[in-house]
Scaffold this active site. Structure first.
Site, PDB file in Angstrom:
ATOM      1  N   ASP A   1     -10.643   3.090   4.531  1.00  0.00           N
ATOM      2  CA  ASP A   1     -10.991   1.672   4.418  1.00  0.00           C
ATOM      3  C   ASP A   1     -12.503   1.486   4.370  1.00  0.00           C
ATOM      4  O   ASP A   1     -12.988   0.405   4.018  1.00  0.00           O
ATOM      5  CB  ASP A   1     -10.445   0.895   5.634  1.00  0.00           C
ATOM      6  CG  ASP A   1      -9.192   0.099   5.295  1.00  0.00           C
ATOM      7  OD1 ASP A   1      -8.974  -0.177   4.095  1.00  0.00           O
ATOM      8  OD2 ASP A   1      -8.448  -0.255   6.226  1.00  0.00           O
TER       9      ASP A   1
ATOM     10  N   LYS B   1       0.832  -1.209   0.000  1.00  0.00           N
ATOM     11  CA  LYS B   1       0.000   0.000   0.000  1.00  0.00           C
ATOM     12  C   LYS B   1       0.868   1.260   0.000  1.00  0.00           C
ATOM     13  O   LYS B   1       0.617   2.212  -0.740  1.00  0.00           O
ATOM     14  CB  LYS B   1      -0.938  -0.009   1.223  1.00  0.00           C
ATOM     15  CG  LYS B   1      -2.051  -1.049   1.094  1.00  0.00           C
ATOM     16  CD  LYS B   1      -2.822  -1.270   2.387  1.00  0.00           C
ATOM     17  CE  LYS B   1      -3.770  -2.462   2.255  1.00  0.00           C
ATOM     18  NZ  LYS B   1      -4.457  -2.815   3.502  1.00  0.00           N
TER      19      LYS B   1
ATOM     20  N   GLN C   1      -4.238  -1.530   9.791  1.00  0.00           N
ATOM     21  CA  GLN C   1      -4.184  -2.871   9.188  1.00  0.00           C
ATOM     22  C   GLN C   1      -4.740  -3.928  10.155  1.00  0.00           C
ATOM     23  O   GLN C   1      -4.329  -3.987  11.315  1.00  0.00           O
ATOM     24  CB  GLN C   1      -2.733  -3.209   8.803  1.00  0.00           C
ATOM     25  CG  GLN C   1      -2.570  -4.520   8.062  1.00  0.00           C
ATOM     26  CD  GLN C   1      -3.206  -4.520   6.676  1.00  0.00           C
ATOM     27  OE1 GLN C   1      -3.169  -3.541   5.948  1.00  0.00           O
ATOM     28  NE2 GLN C   1      -3.821  -5.641   6.308  1.00  0.00           N
TER      29      GLN C   1
END
Ligand code: NAD
Length: 291
Positions: free
Chosen positions: A119, A52, A96
């Site tokens: 997200d 990412k 994460q």
């Protein structure tokens, strides 16, 4: 049979984003900035976060990687999140998952400022998605929608079976495909671990989105001719012939399913790369919203 090439499509999307970043810079506007928080030493998580951050560099975004040790307390992580919420330089960030067991994931996701939640996991954004309001769509389902749209896969009025009901893949996937939108307007059935007669359902499906995390679960005898297959699964299988010691397998038994399919995503190179591209798209949107 057409391969839905996530590698190529994600490269196209990244090129479009890079172009947009160039324009922003030329106009003297702020460069989008993504932060990623990782707690602990999980190998797969580190690989995903690394990819990412690398993708940010590729499109010209600024990025910050926050690496915290496994023993980080919940309070310490929440303090870090507060800091990111208040940092004006950061447009969006991700935490994460999975987090170490001693940290309450739900508490952490709730603490993320919804306007920076690229997200799309915050309840506010999940609600906005369900209500068809502008928001950050969760990156993996968003990537699948984009792939279906760009390849002009017919979805309107089609029977879709989504296998898996997780909050980050199966559930949002089923909501999006049932909505009145591009790659939507489908009649969606959500199957899960308690579903009886799954094969009866999949044999009638025009499109199957497979997201259960069981390697090569969906086999050729479970699908009809002309089916469209979206394989979200990623499982590491031991493979001593590989330098890494493992190979990546999807949830679909490609060899038996592909000959019957009209469209199919490979693993790797299908949904995986799309997820990162859509995270970048959400970050661009976060930057625009803040500006
Ligand atoms: P999860 O474990 O949270 O959910 C799995 C779901 O599958 C559950 O809802 C469960 O009810 C269902 N299920 C389990 N066994 C089943 C069975 N026998 N029949 C029918 N349904 C069954 O998983 P997740 O987070 O949604 O991830 C699923 C897979 O997708 C994993 O392999 C994961 O690694 C992968 N994934 C890939 C990406 C990507 O970017 N490509 C992103 C997220 C997840």
């Amino acid at each position: 049979m057409t391969i839905l090439d996530g590698k190529k499509t994600s490269a196209d999307i990244k090129a479009e984003i890079a172009e947009k970043v160039k324009e922003l810079k030329a106009q003297g506007k702020k460069t989008p900035h993504l932060a990623a928080v990782i707690v602990g030493n999980d190998g797969a998580s580190k690989t995903y976060v690394g990819a990412k951050v690398k993708a940010c560099e590729l499109v010209g975004f600024n990025s910050t990687l926050v690496e915290l040790p496994e023993e980080t307390t919940e309070a310490e992580l929440l303090a870090k999140i507060e800091e990111l919420n208040n940092n004006d330089a950061i447009d969006g960030y991700i935490v994460q998952l999975p987090l170490p067991k001693h940290i309450d994931e739900h508490k952490v996701l709730l603490a993320v400022d919804a306007t920076k939640d690229v997200d799309g996991f915050h309840p506010t954004n999940v609600g906005r998605m369900a209500l068809e309001l502008p928001t950050f769509l969760p990156a993996t389902p968003y990537g699948v929608m984009e792939l279906l749209e760009r390849y002009k896969v017919p979805t309107s009025g089609k029977n879709v079976v989504v296998i898996g009901r997780s909050h980050i893949v199966g559930r949002p996937m089923s909501i999006l495909m049932s909505q009145k939108r591009a790659a939507g307007d489908a009649t969606v059935t959500v199957a899960h671990s308690r579903t009886a007669n799954l094969k009866e359902l999949t044999l009638k499906a025009d499109i199957i989105v497979v997201a259960l995390g069981v390697a090569e679960f969906l086999t050729g005898d479970m699908v009809k001719d002309g089916v469209t297959i979206i394989d979200v699964g990623i499982t590491r299988l031991d493979d001593s012939s590989k330098k890494s010691g493992f190979r990546l397998a999807g949830d679909v038994h490609f060899e038996s399913v592909a000959p019957k399919a009209s469209f199919i995503t490979p693993v790797p190179g299908g949904v995986g790369p799309m997820t990162i591209a859509m995270l970048l798209k959400n970050t661009l949107l976060a930057g625009e919203n803040r500006a």
